[in-house]
Design a protein around this motif. Structure first.
Motif, PDB file in Angstrom:
ATOM      1  N   MET A   1      36.233  -3.857 -14.737  1.00  0.00           N
ATOM      2  CA  MET A   1      35.653  -3.592 -15.964  1.00  0.00           C
ATOM      3  C   MET A   1      36.895  -2.349 -16.618  1.00  0.00           C
ATOM      4  O   MET A   1      36.625  -1.712 -15.796  1.00  0.00           O
ATOM      5  CB  MET A   1      34.413  -2.960 -15.462  1.00  0.00           C
ATOM      6  N   ALA A   2      36.331  -2.034 -18.174  1.00  0.00           N
ATOM      7  CA  ALA A   2      37.008  -1.156 -17.894  1.00  0.00           C
ATOM      8  C   ALA A   2      36.132   0.090 -17.733  1.00  0.00           C
ATOM      9  O   ALA A   2      34.838   0.123 -17.089  1.00  0.00           O
ATOM     10  CB  ALA A   2      36.768  -1.218 -20.396  1.00  0.00           C
ATOM     11  N   THR A   3      36.419   0.996 -17.745  1.00  0.00           N
ATOM     12  CA  THR A   3      35.851   2.310 -16.890  1.00  0.00           C
ATOM     13  C   THR A   3      35.818   3.811 -18.527  1.00  0.00           C
ATOM     14  O   THR A   3      36.243   3.383 -19.597  1.00  0.00           O
ATOM     15  CB  THR A   3      37.076   3.172 -16.258  1.00  0.00           C
ATOM     16  N   ASP A   6      36.288   4.136 -22.398  1.00  0.00           N
ATOM     17  CA  ASP A   6      36.619   2.886 -23.068  1.00  0.00           C
ATOM     18  C   ASP A   6      34.746   1.928 -22.946  1.00  0.00           C
ATOM     19  O   ASP A   6      34.498   1.648 -23.942  1.00  0.00           O
ATOM     20  CB  ASP A   6      36.737   2.493 -21.561  1.00  0.00           C
ATOM     21  N   GLN A   7      33.967   2.163 -21.574  1.00  0.00           N
ATOM     22  CA  GLN A   7      33.181   1.153 -21.790  1.00  0.00           C
ATOM     23  C   GLN A   7      31.630   2.227 -22.402  1.00  0.00           C
ATOM     24  O   GLN A   7      31.185   1.370 -23.256  1.00  0.00           O
ATOM     25  CB  GLN A   7      32.339   1.868 -20.274  1.00  0.00           C
ATOM     26  N   GLY A  10      32.846   1.125 -26.595  1.00  0.00           N
ATOM     27  CA  GLY A  10      32.551  -0.120 -26.375  1.00  0.00           C
ATOM     28  C   GLY A  10      30.667  -0.641 -26.494  1.00  0.00           C
ATOM     29  O   GLY A  10      31.201  -1.122 -27.488  1.00  0.00           O
ATOM     30  N   LEU A  11      30.626  -0.534 -25.880  1.00  0.00           N
ATOM     31  CA  LEU A  11      29.238  -0.475 -25.545  1.00  0.00           C
ATOM     32  C   LEU A  11      28.567   0.000 -26.390  1.00  0.00           C
ATOM     33  O   LEU A  11      27.174  -0.783 -27.566  1.00  0.00           O
ATOM     34  CB  LEU A  11      28.034  -0.126 -24.447  1.00  0.00           C
ATOM     35  N   LEU A  13      29.638   0.933 -29.251  1.00  0.00           N
ATOM     36  CA  LEU A  13      30.279  -0.202 -31.290  1.00  0.00           C
ATOM     37  C   LEU A  13      29.022  -1.405 -31.017  1.00  0.00           C
ATOM     38  O   LEU A  13      28.599  -2.067 -31.770  1.00  0.00           O
ATOM     39  CB  LEU A  13      31.766  -0.421 -31.210  1.00  0.00           C
ATOM     40  N   LEU A  14      28.440  -2.058 -29.933  1.00  0.00           N
ATOM     41  CA  LEU A  14      27.858  -3.521 -29.935  1.00  0.00           C
ATOM     42  C   LEU A  14      26.390  -3.353 -29.741  1.00  0.00           C
ATOM     43  O   LEU A  14      25.978  -3.852 -30.729  1.00  0.00           O
ATOM     44  CB  LEU A  14      28.402  -4.137 -28.709  1.00  0.00           C
ATOM     45  N   VAL A  16      25.671  -0.191 -31.620  1.00  0.00           N
ATOM     46  CA  VAL A  16      25.632   0.040 -33.172  1.00  0.00           C
ATOM     47  C   VAL A  16      25.195  -0.520 -34.385  1.00  0.00           C
ATOM     48  O   VAL A  16      24.383  -1.820 -35.555  1.00  0.00           O
ATOM     49  CB  VAL A  16      26.481   0.984 -34.220  1.00  0.00           C
TER      50      VAL A  16
ATOM     51  N   LEU B  54      32.684  -6.105 -35.204  1.00  0.00           N
ATOM     52  CA  LEU B  54      32.831  -5.212 -34.952  1.00  0.00           C
ATOM     53  C   LEU B  54      32.037  -4.728 -33.115  1.00  0.00           C
ATOM     54  O   LEU B  54      32.236  -4.714 -32.454  1.00  0.00           O
ATOM     55  CB  LEU B  54      31.187  -3.936 -35.052  1.00  0.00           C
ATOM     56  N   GLY B  55      30.503  -5.346 -33.325  1.00  0.00           N
ATOM     57  CA  GLY B  55      30.798  -5.912 -31.826  1.00  0.00           C
ATOM     58  C   GLY B  55      31.109  -7.159 -30.643  1.00  0.00           C
ATOM     59  O   GLY B  55      30.939  -5.708 -29.749  1.00  0.00           O
ATOM     60  N   GLY B  58      33.731  -4.243 -29.656  1.00  0.00           N
ATOM     61  CA  GLY B  58      32.934  -3.259 -28.679  1.00  0.00           C
ATOM     62  C   GLY B  58      32.796  -3.858 -27.098  1.00  0.00           C
ATOM     63  O   GLY B  58      33.198  -4.129 -26.391  1.00  0.00           O
ATOM     64  N   TYR B  59      32.933  -4.936 -27.326  1.00  0.00           N
ATOM     65  CA  TYR B  59      32.309  -5.677 -26.590  1.00  0.00           C
ATOM     66  C   TYR B  59      32.980  -6.193 -25.273  1.00  0.00           C
ATOM     67  O   TYR B  59      33.292  -5.955 -24.556  1.00  0.00           O
ATOM     68  CB  TYR B  59      31.518  -6.925 -26.540  1.00  0.00           C
ATOM     69  N   VAL B  61      35.973  -4.508 -25.653  1.00  0.00           N
ATOM     70  CA  VAL B  61      36.818  -3.068 -25.171  1.00  0.00           C
ATOM     71  C   VAL B  61      36.185  -2.953 -24.390  1.00  0.00           C
ATOM     72  O   VAL B  61      36.665  -1.894 -23.055  1.00  0.00           O
ATOM     73  CB  VAL B  61      36.499  -1.729 -26.028  1.00  0.00           C
ATOM     74  N   ALA B  62      34.320  -3.083 -23.878  1.00  0.00           N
ATOM     75  CA  ALA B  62      34.011  -2.420 -22.227  1.00  0.00           C
ATOM     76  C   ALA B  62      34.000  -3.422 -21.650  1.00  0.00           C
ATOM     77  O   ALA B  62      34.228  -3.003 -20.385  1.00  0.00           O
ATOM     78  CB  ALA B  62      32.152  -2.769 -23.269  1.00  0.00           C
ATOM     79  N   THR B  63      34.762  -4.335 -21.727  1.00  0.00           N
ATOM     80  CA  THR B  63      34.373  -5.547 -20.989  1.00  0.00           C
ATOM     81  C   THR B  63      36.481  -5.789 -20.512  1.00  0.00           C
ATOM     82  O   THR B  63      36.564  -6.499 -19.373  1.00  0.00           O
ATOM     83  CB  THR B  63      33.542  -6.529 -20.464  1.00  0.00           C
ATOM     84  N   PHE B  64      37.229  -4.929 -20.369  1.00  0.00           N
ATOM     85  CA  PHE B  64      38.247  -5.053 -20.237  1.00  0.00           C
ATOM     86  C   PHE B  64      38.877  -4.567 -19.211  1.00  0.00           C
ATOM     87  O   PHE B  64      37.920  -4.411 -18.514  1.00  0.00           O
ATOM     88  CB  PHE B  64      39.676  -4.896 -21.669  1.00  0.00           C
ATOM     89  N   HIS B  65      39.963  -5.718 -18.194  1.00  0.00           N
ATOM     90  CA  HIS B  65      39.728  -5.261 -16.818  1.00  0.00           C
ATOM     91  C   HIS B  65      41.103  -4.782 -16.940  1.00  0.00           C
ATOM     92  O   HIS B  65      42.067  -4.892 -17.481  1.00  0.00           O
ATOM     93  CB  HIS B  65      40.647  -7.147 -16.385  1.00  0.00           C
ATOM     94  N   ASP B  66      40.667  -2.506 -16.654  1.00  0.00           N
ATOM     95  CA  ASP B  66      41.172  -1.702 -16.011  1.00  0.00           C
ATOM     96  C   ASP B  66      42.686  -2.495 -14.560  1.00  0.00           C
ATOM     97  O   ASP B  66      41.512  -2.881 -13.847  1.00  0.00           O
ATOM     98  CB  ASP B  66      40.679  -0.909 -17.149  1.00  0.00           C
TER      99      ASP B  66
END
Lengths: 84, 92
Positions: A1-3, A6-7, A10-11, A13-14, A16, B54-55, B58-59, B61-66
């Motif tokens: 998962m991003a940290t 980033d999280q 991302g969330l 944007l989702l 909004v 956009l969604g 965003g999703y 980006v948030a769930t990307f595996h770092d």
């Protein structure tokens, strides 16, 4: 998962995009089928704005894209001039 | 037929169908709420497509595996390379 940020970004944007989508869907699709006496109509602008606002936002976006391209092209030309 | 031509065809067909229905050229007496939903439909589809894009961004980006270890390792390797090249005379 991003940290970290980033999280959050991302969330954010989702969230909004979901808010805008829900509000706009209720406005355009659901309101015509709801009795005009219902209290929910108080929370929505007149229908014409449902087309006017996205149109205005789209034009603004185009304006910014055009300005950005102009700026980059001008900066490029100055760099070429200096190199000469 | 190219993809562009296909897209333009589809847009032209749907657009003309929408225009015909909105203007009433087909002589159909649509109920009032249906007409109210019909005329902003292109704007609605555009906004919905934009929200979806956009969604999704965003999703993802948030769930990307770092890979934090790999990132740290890469950064240290970059520092090493910079020092090495700097020693050999390359200026950044």
């Amino acid at each position: 998962m991003a940290t970290g940020t980033d999280q959050v970004v991302g969330l954010g944007l989702l969230a909004v995009s979901l808010i805008i989508f829900t509000y706009y869907t209720v406005w355009v699709i659901l309101l015509p089928f709801i009795d005009s006496e219902h209290i929910i109509h108080k929370y929505f602008l007149p229908r014409a704005y449902a087309v006017a606002i996205p149109l205005a936002v789209g034009l603004l976006l185009l304006l910014f894209v055009g300005l950005f391209i102009t700026y980059v092209m001008l900066k490029n030309r100055q760099v070429t001039k200096k190199a000469q | 037929m190219t993809k562009l031509a296909q897209w333009l065809w589809a847009l032209a067909l749907l657009g003309s169908a929408w225009a015909a229905l909105t203007v009433g050229a087909l002589g159909l007496e649509l109920p009032s709420p249906c007409r109210e939903v019909l005329w902003p439909l292109p704007a609605y589809l555009l906004v919905a497509a934009g929200c979806y894009a956009l969604g999704t961004v965003g999703y993802r980006v948030a769930t990307f595996h770092d890979c934090e270890d790999a990132a740290r390792e890469l950064q240290s390797q970059i520092q090493e390379a910079r020092a090495d090249l700097g020693r050999r005379g390359l200026r950044f």
